[in-house]
Design a protein around this motif. Structure first.
Motif, short mmCIF file in Angstrom:
data_model
loop_
_atom_site.label_atom_id
_atom_site.label_comp_id
_atom_site.label_asym_id
_atom_site.label_seq_id
_atom_site.Cartn_x
_atom_site.Cartn_y
_atom_site.Cartn_z
N GLY A 164 69.80 17.76 31.78
CA GLY A 164 70.55 16.60 32.65
C GLY A 164 69.75 16.68 34.11
N ASP A 165 70.15 15.53 34.57
CA ASP A 165 69.76 15.54 36.10
C ASP A 165 70.49 16.48 36.90
OD1 ASP A 165 72.70 14.03 37.24
OD2 ASP A 165 72.09 13.37 35.22
N PHE A 166 71.45 16.90 36.30
CA PHE A 166 72.34 18.20 37.02
C PHE A 166 71.78 19.44 36.75
CE2 PHE A 166 74.17 16.49 33.22
CZ PHE A 166 73.84 17.26 32.35
N SER A 167 70.59 19.41 36.00
CA SER A 167 69.98 20.84 35.61
C SER A 167 68.79 20.84 36.51
CB SER A 167 69.28 20.99 34.28
OG SER A 167 70.34 20.42 33.30
N HIS A 168 68.51 19.78 37.17
CA HIS A 168 67.19 19.85 38.22
C HIS A 168 67.26 21.02 38.93
CE1 HIS A 168 65.11 18.64 41.91
NE2 HIS A 168 64.20 18.68 40.97
N THR A 169 68.46 21.38 39.85
CA THR A 169 68.41 22.60 40.77
C THR A 169 68.11 23.70 40.12
OG1 THR A 169 70.12 21.33 42.01
CG2 THR A 169 69.83 23.48 42.31
N ALA A 170 68.77 24.05 38.91
CA ALA A 170 68.44 25.16 38.24
C ALA A 170 66.99 25.36 37.66
CB ALA A 170 69.46 25.41 36.86
N VAL A 171 66.48 24.36 37.36
CA VAL A 171 65.18 24.51 37.12
C VAL A 171 64.36 24.70 38.18
CG1 VAL A 171 63.12 23.22 35.98
CG2 VAL A 171 65.30 22.96 35.15
N GLU A 172 64.50 24.18 39.32
CA GLU A 172 63.78 24.22 40.67
C GLU A 172 63.97 25.69 41.05
OE1 GLU A 172 62.22 22.06 43.36
OE2 GLU A 172 61.29 21.56 41.32
N ALA A 173 64.93 26.10 40.67
CA ALA A 173 65.26 27.70 41.04
C ALA A 173 64.53 28.63 40.31
CB ALA A 173 66.42 28.07 41.28
N GLY A 174 63.65 28.27 38.94
CA GLY A 174 63.40 29.31 38.15
C GLY A 174 61.73 29.49 38.09
N LYS A 175 61.36 29.93 37.33
CA LYS A 175 59.84 30.55 37.22
C LYS A 175 58.88 29.08 36.88
CE LYS A 175 60.40 35.10 35.74
NZ LYS A 175 60.02 36.13 34.40
N VAL A 176 59.41 27.90 36.44
CA VAL A 176 58.53 26.74 36.20
C VAL A 176 58.55 26.02 37.32
CG1 VAL A 176 58.94 27.05 33.74
CG2 VAL A 176 60.66 25.74 34.97
N LYS A 177 59.16 26.38 38.43
CA LYS A 177 58.97 25.42 39.58
C LYS A 177 57.67 25.03 39.88
CE LYS A 177 60.13 25.27 44.62
NZ LYS A 177 60.70 23.90 44.73
N GLY A 178 57.49 23.58 40.00
CA GLY A 178 56.13 23.23 40.30
C GLY A 178 55.06 22.82 39.35
N LYS A 179 55.61 23.54 38.03
CA LYS A 179 54.82 23.23 36.81
C LYS A 179 55.58 22.59 35.44
CE LYS A 179 54.60 27.88 36.62
NZ LYS A 179 54.31 29.07 36.17
N TYR A 180 56.43 21.52 36.07
CA TYR A 180 57.04 21.01 35.01
C TYR A 180 57.34 19.36 35.52
CZ TYR A 180 61.32 20.69 37.94
OH TYR A 180 62.30 20.35 38.95
N ALA A 181 57.46 18.51 34.35
CA ALA A 181 57.93 17.07 34.96
C ALA A 181 59.03 16.67 33.73
CB ALA A 181 56.80 16.23 34.55
N VAL A 182 59.57 15.52 34.08
CA VAL A 182 60.73 14.91 33.21
C VAL A 182 60.49 13.54 32.84
CG1 VAL A 182 63.07 14.54 33.28
CG2 VAL A 182 62.20 16.29 34.68
N VAL A 183 60.67 13.20 31.59
CA VAL A 183 60.55 11.76 31.24
C VAL A 183 61.73 11.64 30.20
CG1 VAL A 183 57.76 11.88 31.16
CG2 VAL A 183 59.07 12.47 29.07
N PRO A 184 61.93 10.33 30.01
CA PRO A 184 63.26 9.95 29.01
C PRO A 184 62.80 10.55 27.79
CG PRO A 184 62.49 7.99 30.28
CD PRO A 184 61.57 9.11 30.55
N LEU A 185 63.71 10.95 27.10
CA LEU A 185 63.81 11.39 25.74
C LEU A 185 63.35 10.17 24.70
CD1 LEU A 185 64.52 14.10 23.86
CD2 LEU A 185 66.66 12.90 23.49
N PRO A 186 62.25 10.40 24.00
CA PRO A 186 61.69 9.38 23.11
C PRO A 186 62.65 8.94 22.04
CG PRO A 186 60.28 11.26 22.80
CD PRO A 186 61.48 11.75 23.83
N GLY A 187 62.78 8.03 21.69
CA GLY A 187 63.44 7.47 20.64
C GLY A 187 62.52 7.43 19.24
N VAL A 188 62.79 6.74 18.29
CA VAL A 188 62.29 6.58 17.03
C VAL A 188 60.95 5.97 17.01
CG1 VAL A 188 62.62 6.03 14.45
CG2 VAL A 188 64.33 6.94 15.61
N THR A 189 60.96 4.57 17.64
CA THR A 189 59.75 3.97 17.73
C THR A 189 59.16 4.11 19.14
OG1 THR A 189 60.91 2.23 18.75
CG2 THR A 189 60.85 2.18 16.46
N SER A 190 57.84 4.13 19.14
CA SER A 190 56.95 4.47 20.10
C SER A 190 57.45 3.49 21.34
CB SER A 190 55.22 4.07 19.77
OG SER A 190 54.54 4.58 21.06
N GLY A 191 57.31 4.22 22.60
CA GLY A 191 57.86 3.65 23.85
C GLY A 191 59.40 3.49 23.87
#
Length: 430
Positions: A277-304
């Motif tokens: 979630g958006d609420f997970s952002h702080t925890a991820v920023e505080a972890g080992k992957v800081k600076g090495k990740y990105a976020v996109v919407p979860l894709p659906g069944v059809t492309s786009g």
């Protein structure tokens, strides 16, 4: 990430809110005192100091605008809220006037007679017109409004940019590509989960059901029938549970995981992707992957396309037993106003429930954009039935997922059993 708290304009909003609501008569109390002490229960956050600072400012301005009024705020643990709230409903003398509550609790609290109908006041509140439709739905039961949305939360796809670059992977644009990409990551890096998933992660699984055209239940106005065993829902369950295996996320390790577990694994560098979630952002920023990740919407069944996400979040409502109806409604509006929600976003990352304030937040902070895109593409909510709290507490859906993942039952049998339990709960809720 802690950002500067913007509190300068809160007082003006409070003074504006002070003249909006009119006294109505659907409170269980015969009095509407215009002075005295207002008791407020808010949830205790993991890091509560920023919340306290904002609330203290709101309270200070409110007390200044309403002579003879004091506000007593208590922060209660989320995990024990059910017992506290039940006791408050049974003993109005110990109940607060204003209360924060999870948006999936609305129908149950209304059924128990605890929340005040504020439909008229909400309709007269000038800011309410900009409330996100799904957030508004979360305070609505049988067409009446029982509170004001406080913040909203949705989930999207976190992924490791370094892993994707190293393996030459494209960001998945469909659910099929998501599964294929997850397995490619696991095959190339056996020490990583491809897409970390959890058998106890209900709201990580539901987008797969909704994206495939399934629903949790059908119905309205408090009358629902389970639909989790429909062909479309079963297709989504199959898609999600197929991700539990040695080629992605081994069932022995992942079947018992919940949402927090999956984000913890991703933040620790143990997964190539995760649904968070958006609420997970702080925890991820505080972890080992800081600076090495990105976020996109979860894709659906059809492309786009974007998979529908569960619209989580909290609301603030007035208890029906209050003897300070008018003041309590004004305080509810002050605590959930546009300026207050903007301050909570700055301090804690809470996504505003007002569409215009959320757009401003996205313009200011890039990490918000995929979550806003998810919200605007269409979200889903749980059935507005008091039965939902029973279904949730009985772990009906996690049990269904875990039975499939463990191989104890097939998708048809497990979803059929879950549907039976859901219908029993819907029936008992009346």
């Amino acid at each position: 990430m802690k950002l500067p708290v913007r509190l300068a304009a809160v007082t003006a909003v409070l003074l504006t809110a002070a003249c909006t609501p009119q006294t109505s008569s659907n409170s269980s109390s015969d009095t509407d005192d215009k002075t005295g002490t207002l008791r407020v229960w808010l949830f205790q956050e993991v890091g509560n100091k920023p919340k306290e600072k904002i609330v203290d400012s709101v309270v200070s301005a409110f007390e200044k605008a309403h002579k003879g009024t004091e506000v007593d705020v208590e922060y209660i643990p989320v995990d024990t809220r059910a017992q506290r709230v039940k006791a408050a409903f049974n003993d109005p003398g110990s109940a607060p006037d204003v209360m924060e509550y999870g948006n999936t609790d609305t129908a149950g609290y209304v059924h128990d007679g605890g929340l005040l109908d504020v439909t008229e006041e909400f309709g007269d509140w000038s800011e309410a017109k900009d409330t996100d439709p799904t957030a508004r739905q979360s305070v609505t039961v049988d067409g009446k409004i029982y509170g004001a949305p406080f913040y909203v939360g949705v989930r999207a796809l976190y992924y490791r940019t370094d892993v994707f670059e190293e393996l030459g992977l494209d960001v998945p644009k469909t659910m099929d590509e998501l599964a294929t990409t997850a397995r490619r990551i696991r095959a190339a890096k056996p020490d990583l989960y491809g897409l970390v998933v959890g058998g106890a992660y209900t709201y990580g699984a539901m987008p797969f059901v909704w994206a495939n055209g399934g629903e949790l239940a059908t119905g309205k106005n408090g009358s629902y029938a389970a639909a989790i065993d429909s062909p479309a829902a079963q297709k989504g369950i199959t898609a999600y549970t197929s991700l539990f295996g040695d080629d992605n996320c081994p069932a022995a390790k992942c079947a018992g995981m919940g949402g927090n577990d999956t984000i913890t694994a991703f933040a620790a560098g143990k997964a190539g992707m995760a649904i968070g979630g958006d609420f997970s952002h702080t925890a991820v920023e505080a972890g080992k992957v800081k600076g090495k990740y990105a976020v996109v919407p979860l894709p659906g069944v059809t492309s786009g396309s974007i998979a529908p996400a569960f619209a989580g979040g909290n609301n603030i409502g007035v208890l029906k037993s209050t003897s300070h109806r008018t003041l309590a409604v004004r305080l509810m509006e002050a605590l959930t106003s546009k300026k207050t929600q903007a301050s909570f976003f700055d301090a804690m990352g809470f996504l505003p429930t007002f569409t215009d304030v959320r757009e401003q937040a996205a313009a200011k902070e890039p990490f918000v954009k995929p979550f806003v895109r998810t919200l605007t593409s269409g979200t889903k909510f749980v059935p507005a039935s008091p039965a939902w709290s029973q279904i949730d507490s009985q772990l009906v859906l996690p049990t269904m997922l875990q039975e499939v993942v463990s191989g104890k039952k097939g998708v048809a049998a497990a979803s059929g059993e879950a549907a039976k339990k859901m219908d029993e709960a819907f029936g008992s809720a009346g």
